[in-house]
Scaffold this active site. Structure first.
Site, PDB file in Angstrom:
ATOM      1  N   ASN A   1       0.805  -1.227   0.000  1.00  8.95           N
ATOM      2  CA  ASN A   1       0.000   0.000   0.000  1.00  8.95           C
ATOM      3  C   ASN A   1       0.836   1.274   0.000  1.00  8.95           C
ATOM      4  O   ASN A   1       0.289   2.375  -0.115  1.00  8.95           O
ATOM      5  CB  ASN A   1      -0.965   0.007   1.195  1.00  8.95           C
TER       6      ASN A   1
ATOM      7  N   CYS B   1     -12.049  -4.802  -4.298  1.00  6.89           N
ATOM      8  CA  CYS B   1     -12.608  -5.932  -3.546  1.00  6.89           C
ATOM      9  C   CYS B   1     -13.950  -5.566  -2.916  1.00  6.89           C
ATOM     10  O   CYS B   1     -14.242  -4.407  -2.658  1.00  6.89           O
ATOM     11  CB  CYS B   1     -11.611  -6.419  -2.505  1.00  6.89           C
TER      12      CYS B   1
ATOM     13  N   ARG C   1     -17.156   1.816  -1.204  1.00  9.60           N
ATOM     14  CA  ARG C   1     -15.881   2.448  -1.560  1.00  9.60           C
ATOM     15  C   ARG C   1     -16.026   3.553  -2.615  1.00  9.60           C
ATOM     16  O   ARG C   1     -15.544   3.436  -3.751  1.00  9.60           O
ATOM     17  CB  ARG C   1     -14.874   1.391  -2.001  1.00  9.60           C
ATOM     18  N   PRO C   2     -16.700   4.638  -2.253  1.00  8.42           N
ATOM     19  CA  PRO C   2     -16.864   5.740  -3.207  1.00  8.42           C
ATOM     20  C   PRO C   2     -15.552   6.507  -3.429  1.00  8.42           C
ATOM     21  O   PRO C   2     -14.557   6.253  -2.743  1.00  8.42           O
ATOM     22  CB  PRO C   2     -17.885   6.637  -2.514  1.00  8.42           C
ATOM     23  N   ILE C   3     -15.567   7.446  -4.388  1.00 10.93           N
ATOM     24  CA  ILE C   3     -14.385   8.265  -4.661  1.00 10.93           C
ATOM     25  C   ILE C   3     -14.716   9.747  -4.542  1.00 10.93           C
ATOM     26  O   ILE C   3     -14.010  10.599  -5.066  1.00 10.93           O
ATOM     27  CB  ILE C   3     -13.808   7.963  -6.066  1.00 10.93           C
TER      28      ILE C   3
ATOM     29  N   VAL D   1     -14.448   0.895   9.415  1.00 15.21           N
ATOM     30  CA  VAL D   1     -13.897   1.504   8.189  1.00 15.21           C
ATOM     31  C   VAL D   1     -14.666   1.057   6.942  1.00 15.21           C
ATOM     32  O   VAL D   1     -15.025   1.885   6.098  1.00 15.21           O
ATOM     33  CB  VAL D   1     -12.387   1.188   8.056  1.00 15.21           C
TER      34      VAL D   1
HETATM   35  C1  UD1 Z   1      -6.531   2.015   1.656  1.00 15.02           C
HETATM   36  C2  UD1 Z   1      -5.786   0.703   1.574  1.00 15.02           C
HETATM   37  C3  UD1 Z   1      -6.677  -0.438   2.073  1.00 15.02           C
HETATM   38  C4  UD1 Z   1      -7.161  -0.126   3.485  1.00 15.02           C
HETATM   39  C5  UD1 Z   1      -7.816   1.246   3.534  1.00 15.02           C
HETATM   40  C6  UD1 Z   1      -8.178   1.683   4.939  1.00 15.02           C
HETATM   41  C7  UD1 Z   1      -4.369   1.093  -0.341  1.00 15.02           C
HETATM   42  C8  UD1 Z   1      -4.012   0.745  -1.739  1.00 15.02           C
HETATM   43  N1  UD1 Z   1      -5.429   0.463   0.172  1.00 15.02           N
HETATM   44  O1  UD1 Z   1      -7.672   1.897   0.800  1.00 15.02           O
HETATM   45  O2  UD1 Z   1      -5.891  -1.635   2.089  1.00 15.02           O
HETATM   46  O3  UD1 Z   1      -8.119  -1.091   3.876  1.00 15.02           O
HETATM   47  O4  UD1 Z   1      -6.924   2.245   3.010  1.00 15.02           O
HETATM   48  O5  UD1 Z   1      -7.073   1.674   5.755  1.00 15.02           O
HETATM   49  O6  UD1 Z   1      -3.679   1.869   0.299  1.00 15.02           O
HETATM   50  N2  UD1 Z   1     -14.337   6.773   1.450  1.00 15.02           N
HETATM   51  C9  UD1 Z   1     -15.341   7.642   1.083  1.00 15.02           C
HETATM   52  N3  UD1 Z   1     -15.104   8.480   0.021  1.00 15.02           N
HETATM   53  C10 UD1 Z   1     -13.934   8.497  -0.670  1.00 15.02           C
HETATM   54  C11 UD1 Z   1     -12.916   7.603  -0.273  1.00 15.02           C
HETATM   55  C12 UD1 Z   1     -13.135   6.748   0.792  1.00 15.02           C
HETATM   56  O7  UD1 Z   1     -16.412   7.663   1.681  1.00 15.02           O
HETATM   57  O8  UD1 Z   1     -13.786   9.283  -1.616  1.00 15.02           O
HETATM   58  C13 UD1 Z   1     -14.580   5.837   2.564  1.00 15.02           C
HETATM   59  C14 UD1 Z   1     -14.534   4.371   2.102  1.00 15.02           C
HETATM   60  O9  UD1 Z   1     -15.768   3.967   1.586  1.00 15.02           O
HETATM   61  C15 UD1 Z   1     -14.172   3.653   3.383  1.00 15.02           C
HETATM   62  C16 UD1 Z   1     -13.292   4.675   4.107  1.00 15.02           C
HETATM   63  O10 UD1 Z   1     -13.515   5.928   3.480  1.00 15.02           O
HETATM   64  O11 UD1 Z   1     -15.337   3.410   4.143  1.00 15.02           O
HETATM   65  C17 UD1 Z   1     -11.818   4.346   4.050  1.00 15.02           C
HETATM   66  O12 UD1 Z   1     -11.396   4.284   2.715  1.00 15.02           O
HETATM   67  P1  UD1 Z   1      -9.958   4.782   2.264  1.00 15.02           P
HETATM   68  O13 UD1 Z   1      -9.179   5.226   3.456  1.00 15.02           O
HETATM   69  O14 UD1 Z   1     -10.096   5.722   1.134  1.00 15.02           O
HETATM   70  O15 UD1 Z   1      -9.325   3.425   1.739  1.00 15.02           O
HETATM   71  P2  UD1 Z   1      -8.507   3.199   0.399  1.00 15.02           P
HETATM   72  O16 UD1 Z   1      -7.563   4.332   0.163  1.00 15.02           O
HETATM   73  O17 UD1 Z   1      -9.415   2.791  -0.689  1.00 15.02           O
END
Ligand code: UD1
Length: 382
Positions: A55, A151, A156-158, A362
């Site tokens: 990561n 996964c 997992r929104p952006i 999370v």
């Molecule tokens: C990264 C890690 C993953 C880990 C996660 C949390 C990498 C490649 N992957 O994933 O292994 O499980 O951190 O530690 O580094 N969210 C929103 N809006 C967004 C982005 C995220 O609501 O635009 C929410 C997600 O749905 C989730 C939470 O934030 O519930 C955490 O996600 P995020 O910290 O962004 O995880 P990743 O970066 O995808």
């Protein structure tokens, strides 16, 4: 666990093509065992060296798009997700060489990018592919990218990635199902994240390196991998301050240089082996670890009665002198207990004396392993 992609149709399709065609396409060659057979009941004993953090390596590879100079990386772990990211970068025009003698060294040269469209195959396979959005936008002034796959552990929104990049002046539109972001040059902005998202913090931090002026990210993620990315960016000449705290400040520069950088050890891989040592009643010495990144797990293992020692700065010893006692665990952003160790911790606590309560905060769907553990005799109720 994290971002493995066992059912990715794109990679499976690549796997079905002839070796020559795959190599011509610069593709990842997928080798997948049909099954893994484990004969249990043996305490794990021995020493293991932990590899570089997946990561951290993924965003660092994405960040190489920010510079037209050569970058040398050490301790890039040999994993499917790394192959997917390499494939994606190659399709954008990046030259990537893997050291033949030692495939954990990568040489990456993004001097000529011939596309601002992130290839949809890898992006739909792996969520971390979306990390190229910020660097491409900052370097080329535009990016076309599909919504990421990944996964099945939650929606997992952006939205937070997009909120940050548009706040910095990017125009957002949808084009044939692709996300299109455009800005001649991004400008520094004060950005508050509603949640300390790792990926959003990383995407915004990378884009901010080439923006005009200063960007401040508030409620930023403080994960060690965010800090490693910031250190890598600074090794290229970026000006990133405060990574590892909830406020990150990035002073934009006009261009970045090359560098040689070593990726930090993987705390999730380390934690998995620590739990494997404990669950089998064994004794395992881990080498190449940063114990400060493992504090949440070390604290919980000790609470269960396991012996955890740090004989040297980069080593951790885990021994299981007795059956573990039940403990409660709640996953949280760093420095809380990592969600990526929650399934392994649940398997371990299934063998503990007493009832443990595990709260996942999370990801909303990260309990898919429960059913399988129950089939193996665990007593778990969601
Ligand atoms: C990264 C890690 C993953 C880990 C996660 C949390 C990498 C490649 N992957 O994933 O292994 O499980 O951190 O530690 O580094 N969210 C929103 N809006 C967004 C982005 C995220 O609501 O635009 C929410 C997600 O749905 C989730 C939470 O934030 O519930 C955490 O996600 P995020 O910290 O962004 O995880 P990743 O970066 O995808």
């Amino acid at each position: 666990m994290g971002g493995n992609t066992p059912h990715c149709p794109f990679l499976l399709a690549m796997a079905g093509r002839s070796r020559e065609k795959k190599q011509a396409a610069g593709a990842a060659i997928v080798r997948r065992a049909a099954k893994i057979i484990i004969e249990g009941g043996v305490p794990l004993q021995g020493t293991i060296r932990i590899k570089g953090a997946k990561n951290a390596a993924l965003p660092i590879l994405a960040a190489t798009l920010l510079t037209d100079k050569e970058v040398a990386l050490k301790e890039v772990p040999p994993l499917e997700d790394i192959k997917t990211m390499s494939l994606l970068l190659r399709q954008l025009g990046v030259e990537i060489h893997c050291d033949e003698q030692n495939n954990e060294r990568y040489f990456v040269y993004a001097h000529r990018l011939h596309s601002f469209t992130a290839p949809p195959g890898p992006v739909r396979c792996m969520r971390a592919s979306f990390l190229v959005a910020g660097p491409l936008l900052a370097r080329l002034g535009r990016v076309r990218i599909s919504r990421p796959g990944g996964c099945a552990i939650g929606t997992r929104p952006i939205d937070l990635h997009l909120k940050g990049l548009t706040a910095m002046g990017a125009d957002f539109s949808l084009e044939d199902g692709f996300i299109m972001l455009e800005a001649r040059r991004l400008r520094g902005e004060q950005i508050y994240l509603d949640y300390p998202s790792v990926g959003a913090t990383e995407n915004i931090m990378m884009a901010a390196c080439l923006a005009e002026g200063t960007t401040v990210i508030e409620n930023a993620a403080a994960e060690p991998e965010v800090v490693d990315l910031a250190n890598f960016l600074n090794s290229l000449g970026a000006r990133v301050f405060g990574a590892g705290t909830s406020v990150i400040r990035v002073e934009g520069v006009n261009a970045l240089a090359g560098s040689s950088y070593t990726v930090i050890p993987d705390r999730i891989e380390a934690g998995t082996f620590m739990l494997a040592a404990a669950i089998t009643g064994g004794s395992v010495l881990l080498q190449n670890v940063l114990p400060q990144h493992l504090k949440p797990l070390m604290a919980k293992l000790k609470e269960t009665g396991m012996r955890v020692e740090t004989p040297e700065g980069d080593k951790v010893l885990v021994e299981a002198p007795q059956r573990p006692q039940a403990v409660d665990i709640q996953t949280l952003p760093y420095p809380g207990f990592p969600t990526d160790l929650q399934p392994q911790a649940m398997a371990f606590l299934s063998t503990a004396q007493g009832a443990s309560v595990i709260t996942e905060t999370v990801f909303e769907k990260r309990f898919r392993h429960v059913e399988e553990l129950c089939r193996m005799g665990a007593d778990i109720y969601v």
